[in-house]
Write a protein that holds these residues in place. Structure first.
Motif, short mmCIF file in Angstrom:
data_model
loop_
_atom_site.label_atom_id
_atom_site.label_comp_id
_atom_site.label_asym_id
_atom_site.label_seq_id
_atom_site.Cartn_x
_atom_site.Cartn_y
_atom_site.Cartn_z
N HIS A 46 -34.98 -28.72 14.83
CA HIS A 46 -34.43 -27.52 15.45
C HIS A 46 -33.37 -27.95 16.45
O HIS A 46 -33.54 -28.95 17.16
CB HIS A 46 -35.55 -26.75 16.15
N LEU A 48 -31.73 -27.78 19.83
CA LEU A 48 -32.08 -27.35 21.18
C LEU A 48 -30.93 -27.70 22.11
O LEU A 48 -30.59 -28.89 22.24
CB LEU A 48 -33.37 -28.03 21.64
N ASP A 49 -30.32 -26.71 22.71
CA ASP A 49 -29.21 -26.90 23.63
C ASP A 49 -28.11 -27.76 23.01
O ASP A 49 -27.56 -28.66 23.65
CB ASP A 49 -29.70 -27.52 24.94
N GLN A 160 -37.71 -19.04 21.34
CA GLN A 160 -37.69 -19.25 22.79
C GLN A 160 -39.00 -19.86 23.29
O GLN A 160 -39.00 -20.63 24.24
CB GLN A 160 -37.40 -17.93 23.52
N GLU A 163 -38.61 -23.54 22.47
CA GLU A 163 -37.53 -24.11 23.28
C GLU A 163 -37.96 -24.23 24.74
O GLU A 163 -37.65 -25.23 25.40
CB GLU A 163 -36.28 -23.24 23.15
N ASN A 164 -38.69 -23.24 25.24
CA ASN A 164 -39.17 -23.27 26.63
C ASN A 164 -40.10 -24.46 26.86
O ASN A 164 -39.94 -25.20 27.83
CB ASN A 164 -39.88 -21.97 26.96
N ARG A 167 -38.19 -27.79 26.87
CA ARG A 167 -37.47 -28.04 28.13
C ARG A 167 -38.44 -28.44 29.24
O ARG A 167 -38.11 -29.28 30.09
CB ARG A 167 -36.69 -26.79 28.54
#
Length: 192
Positions: A46, A48-49, A160, A163-164, A167
């Protein structure tokens, strides 16, 4: 961020809380009412950023305590799924799961892991959901967990959630391997 960062995430929750549907949505961007079969360990790439990242996701039901313990021990971040359609039953079970996670992570392997509480099935919240929002706030404050709502049906918030937690994982230092110095007969030191 490192190229191809790897995030080891355990997804846990009561049976029927939406774990499989959430993972299926994240990995395929499609909805299946009852995924017939989903592996207990899923690898998914995936972005991510802006960077490609590998998500290593382990799935565990709280009913299988040995599998839950193993998944949590191997993870660096944890997603707890809570069924918002059955919120009155979900809050107490989430507290029990959080306490199990803290016991496993803190006492057994002495490592902190961030936790994200995923409010699944947000499209099916009951009419009296507002009555439970304060309890959710208290839960997230008491245990220092993030809370995000998501729906595998609509896709809202599914990516999200992952992803959260990724991070959050980045902010926790990796556990160091313990090494012990030993004296080698040639006079040089080596690592054991």
């Amino acid at each position: 961020r490192l190229m191809n960062a790897k995030y080891e995430i355990a997804v846990v929750g009561k049976r029927g809380s939406g774990k499989k549907c959430l993972i299926h949505r994240f990995c395929t961007d499609t909805f299946v009412q009852e995924p017939e079969y989903i592996d207990f360990v899923i690898d998914h790439e995936h972005t991510l950023d802006g960077s490609p990242s590998d998500f290593h996701i382990s799935l565990s039901d709280d009913e299988f305590s040995s599998m839950l313990s193993f998944s949590i021990q191997k993870s660096r971040g944890i997603v707890i799924c809570m069924d918002l359609a059955n919120i009155s039953d979900a809050i107490e079970s989430v507290k029990e799961i959080i306490l199990d996670i803290l016991r496993i992570k803190d006492e057994i392997i002495q490592q902190h892991a961030p936790i994200t509480l995923a409010g699944c099935r947000s499209d099916l919240k009951p009419e009296d959901f507002e009555d439970y929002q304060e309890q959710i706030r208290e839960l997230t404050n008491e245990y220092s967990v993030d809370y995000l709502e998501c729906s595998a049906l609509t896709g809202t918030g599914a990516a999200q959630v992952f992803e959260n937690i990724a991070r959050k994982i980045e902010k926790v230092p990796r556990p160091r391997m313990r090494t012990k110095m030993m004296h080698v007969s040639s006079g040089r030191c080596g690592l054991q």
